[in-house]
Design an enzyme around this catalytic site. Sequence first.
Site, mmCIF file in Angstrom:
data_model
loop_
_atom_site.group_PDB
_atom_site.id
_atom_site.type_symbol
_atom_site.label_atom_id
_atom_site.label_comp_id
_atom_site.label_asym_id
_atom_site.label_seq_id
_atom_site.Cartn_x
_atom_site.Cartn_y
_atom_site.Cartn_z
ATOM 1 C CE LYS A 208 -3.663 2.285 2.643
ATOM 2 N NZ LYS A 208 -4.514 2.177 3.650
ATOM 3 C CE LYS A 260 -5.956 2.103 -0.595
ATOM 4 N NZ LYS A 260 -6.166 2.157 0.744
HETATM 5 C C1 PBG Z 1 -7.433 3.225 5.385
HETATM 6 C C2 PBG Z 1 -7.884 3.208 4.008
HETATM 7 C C3 PBG Z 1 -7.743 4.093 2.861
HETATM 8 C C4 PBG Z 1 -8.214 3.484 1.756
HETATM 9 C C5 PBG Z 1 -8.518 2.407 1.992
HETATM 10 N N1 PBG Z 1 -8.449 2.250 3.403
HETATM 11 C C6 PBG Z 1 -7.069 5.631 3.004
HETATM 12 C C7 PBG Z 1 -5.848 5.877 3.447
HETATM 13 O O1 PBG Z 1 -5.033 4.928 3.482
HETATM 14 O O2 PBG Z 1 -5.499 7.092 3.411
HETATM 15 C C8 PBG Z 1 -8.248 4.238 0.302
HETATM 16 C C9 PBG Z 1 -9.193 3.954 -0.519
HETATM 17 C C10 PBG Z 1 -9.481 4.785 -1.876
HETATM 18 O O3 PBG Z 1 -8.886 5.816 -1.811
HETATM 19 O O4 PBG Z 1 -10.302 4.444 -2.242
HETATM 20 N N2 PBG Z 1 -6.355 3.234 5.925
HETATM 21 ZN ZN ZN Z 2 -6.088 3.869 7.860
#
Ligand code: PBG
Ligand code: ZN
Length: 339
Positions: A208, A260
């Site tokens: 991520k 992601k």
């Molecule tokens: C929570 C989370 C996020 C997303 C999914 N789970 C936001 C982040 O990490 O700031 C992003 C999903 C999206 O942008 O569609 N940690």
């Molecule tokens: Zn988060």
Amino acid sequence: MFWNKRLSKSTDDAFELPYRFRRVRKSAAMRDMVRETHLRPEHLVLPIFVGEGIDEPVEIESLPGVYRTPEKQLGGVVRNAWDEGVRSVLLFGVPSKKDAEGSDTWDEKGLMARMVRAAKEAVPEMVVITDNCFCSYTEHGHCGVVVGDHVDNDLTLQNLQKQAVIAAEAGADMVAPSAMMDGQVAAMREALDMTGFTDVGILSYASKFASNLYGPFRAAADCGLKGDRKSYQIDPANRRQALLEALADEEEAADMLMVKPGIMYLDVLSELRQQTQLPLAVYQVSGEYAMIKAAAEKGILDEDAVMMESLISFRRAGADLIITYFAEKACALLNEGKE
Ligand code: PBG
Ligand code: ZN
């Protein structure tokens, strides 16, 4: 590769080419026969935002067509998704009350537990996955316990363990840790196993990145983050580190791995496909969805066509599953035979 000499002509008006790739593209039937990659409804996972304390669905301005769903309508939303062909949902809570650590997420009467119960009750066959994090449940908007000026890894792990058990008790099929704390998969696996939830799976948000494409999501989930997540999410410049992190999660017994965001990270997805035998998911994040929507609204792109092209590109790069706000729309097209 084919030629180092001049083309010769076999007849007056045709060249003698060793390959003519167009032979297998000449009709729709032929193109279907040689199509290498397919997209089916069961490859799609629908994220759902559930708003605490709202009575009507609230459209998210930055994500046209995506709503915060009132709790009492969640069952209906899950049922509709199932009827369209969606086989899995990823639940995000948008709570009305926050605190320093996000303790609502490990309360058996809290929003996370209630969402899971409502979704499973509506459609027991639906694969229900929880996003396991704290950022929408904390006042500071970080994905864990803030100590001084940093997010504490191991204190956050303890809270993730409690959260995993609460989600499992409520009936979640899988938990998806997205906090990007080191050891989160191992910690959650241990907590689940010790409480008898050996069959609850872990979909790890393994690779991520600290992406700028999460902007619309943060509005959707009412995340009040000031600052950034660069001390726990991966630098977009780092391919090898993303692979290391994913392979570590495999060792920690993750059942599925995720990359992601999607479209800007297809190289990571493709490389990870070579390096693991686990099922792979990709998250087409809010910014990716919003860009396609915005271009389509301006008449610049054909929304359906670009949506399908983006989804097949994830499959081609190696994703088994695609988490996307387009899930229902794509299912509707697939049901009409438009792959
Ligand atoms: C929570 C989370 C996020 C997303 C999914 N789970 C936001 C982040 O990490 O700031 C992003 C999903 C999206 O942008 O569609 N940690
Ligand atoms: Zn988060």
